[in-house]
Motif scaffolding. Structure first.
Motif, PDB file in Angstrom:
ATOM      1  N   ASP A 188      -0.220   8.605   0.707  1.00 21.41           N
ATOM      2  CA  ASP A 188       0.108   9.989   0.369  1.00 21.41           C
ATOM      3  C   ASP A 188      -0.520  10.858   1.447  1.00 21.41           C
ATOM      4  N   HIS A 205       6.801   5.418  -9.923  1.00 18.45           N
ATOM      5  CA  HIS A 205       6.761   6.788  -9.394  1.00 18.45           C
ATOM      6  C   HIS A 205       7.895   7.663  -9.931  1.00 18.45           C
ATOM      7  N   ALA A 247       0.845  -1.192   0.000  1.00 14.93           N
ATOM      8  CA  ALA A 247       0.000   0.000   0.000  1.00 14.93           C
ATOM      9  C   ALA A 247       0.880   1.240   0.000  1.00 14.93           C
ATOM     10  N   ALA A 271      -7.141  -0.720   3.639  1.00 14.16           N
ATOM     11  CA  ALA A 271      -6.393   0.518   3.448  1.00 14.16           C
ATOM     12  C   ALA A 271      -6.638   1.525   4.568  1.00 14.16           C
ATOM     13  N   THR A 330      -4.626  10.012   1.037  1.00 17.11           N
ATOM     14  CA  THR A 330      -5.048   8.797   0.353  1.00 17.11           C
ATOM     15  C   THR A 330      -4.134   7.624   0.670  1.00 17.11           C
ATOM     16  N   THR A 382      -3.320   4.009  -1.382  1.00 18.43           N
ATOM     17  CA  THR A 382      -3.548   3.239  -2.605  1.00 18.43           C
ATOM     18  C   THR A 382      -3.053   1.817  -2.414  1.00 18.43           C
ATOM     19  N   ARG A 402      -1.775  -1.616  -3.776  1.00 16.89           N
ATOM     20  CA  ARG A 402      -1.104  -2.103  -4.973  1.00 16.89           C
ATOM     21  C   ARG A 402      -1.191  -3.621  -5.115  1.00 16.89           C
TER      22      ARG A 402
END
Length: 314
Positions: A103, A227, A100, A136, A108, A110, A112
């Motif tokens: 941010d 990224h 995960a 999450a 948030t 996210t 993965r």
């Protein structure tokens, strides 16, 4: 699927382990990846002395300080809120062993890599007694006993773990891990058609299910590609860790550094084992003259980031 054992573990002068024989001086390193507990945080759960300044110094020398930890988003939010030094790490932060991305600025998380949908509910229906599912944004327990056991095992307040006997709070959410308590609980027979990694945890006599292929080295390689558009980023990374779940990353990075007090498996797969505090080592760290393994020994067969080091037994 992968079944292993897991331990909880709460490298100025430094020495390379004796089993490392091929060393080379790399070009400038661009990334510095840190484990959290036992590496960036001390045994009390506080940032190691001088961490904030050390990270700022790395940035000034052209390196990006990254964080990759096994912690859940719920656990990490509490820690980051208490210790602002952690915000010096570049976002997003890699949580749940890199499965995960958080941010903080955007608020948030996210996912993965996740377990098959509805796995926790399936285990409950099969009669598995005490479990906690990590999503999450939540930690959801099937029973009060599981909630308390999880909070104690991961040093969280009991209120951090939500109670939902039917796991309704987690319905429809990607499941990052499922922790099952009870030394005598046999769950493998319920997982024969499920792709997963299963880690036995001696500390609480249970086990943790994670997505198949969970590996910090793999996760970081994927992150650097996605990224930073840097598919060979591991070859420009110095990695710092202390435990078995860091071993693969220490092995695969251009320079793997095991901190003071690191366990035997992490030390076995590092290039440098520190005999001084981490911040002292970083104070004199020169990314343009870092010495690690030669390039042909950094990756597992086929060029995969994951070497399987984190599956080794002591």
């Amino acid at each position: 699927m992968r079944h292993t054992d897991e331990t909880f573990t709460t490298c100025a002068a430094a020495t390379p382990p004796e089993n490392r024989t091929q060393y080379t001086e790399h070009g400038p390193l661009r990334y510095a990846a840190f484990d959290l507990d036992g590496t960036a945080l001390d045994e009390r759960g506080h940032p190691v002395n001088g961490l904030d300044e050390a990270l700022r110094r790395l940035r000034a020398r052209g390196m990006r300080p990254l964080l990759i930890t096994g912690r859940s988003a719920v656990s990490f939010r509490r820690t980051a809120a208490a210790h602002m030094a952690l915000t010096t790490f570049e976002e997003p932060w890699l949580l749940s062993h890199g499965n995960a991305l958080m941010d903080h600025a955007a608020g948030t998380v996210t996912v993965r890599r996740a377990l098959p949908s509805g796995l926790a509910a399936r285990l409950v229906q099969a009669g598995v007694p005490d479990l906690v599912v990590e999503t999450a944004g939540l930690l959801v327990a099937h029973t009060r006993r599981a909630a308390l056991a999880y909070a104690l095992a991961y040093a969280l307040p009991r209120s951090a773990v939500q109670l939902a006997p039917d796991l309704a709070l987690a319905t429809g959410e990607p499941e990052l891990s499922v922790t099952v308590f009870g030394a005598g609980v046999e769950i493998a027979r319920h997982l024969t058609d499920i792709r997963h990694d299963l880690n036995h945890v001696a500390a609480f006599g249970g086990c943790v299910l994670r997505p198949e292929g969970t590996c910090k080295a793999t996760a970081l390689a994927e992150h650097l590609t996605a990224h930073y558009d840097d598919p060979d980023g591991l070859s420009a990374t110095a990695a710092f860790g202390d435990a078995r779940n860091d071993a693969c990353l220490l092995h695969s990075a251009a320079l793997g550094v095991a901190v003071q007090g690191a366990d035997a498996i992490a030390v076995r797969h590092c290039d440098v084992h520190l005999d001084v505090p981490l911040a002292d080592h970083l104070a004199g760290f020169d990314p343009s003259r870092a010495v690690g393994r030669s390039g042909d020994t950094r990756r597992a067969a086929g060029g995969r980031p994951c070497s399987g080091a984190h599956d080794e037994r002591p």
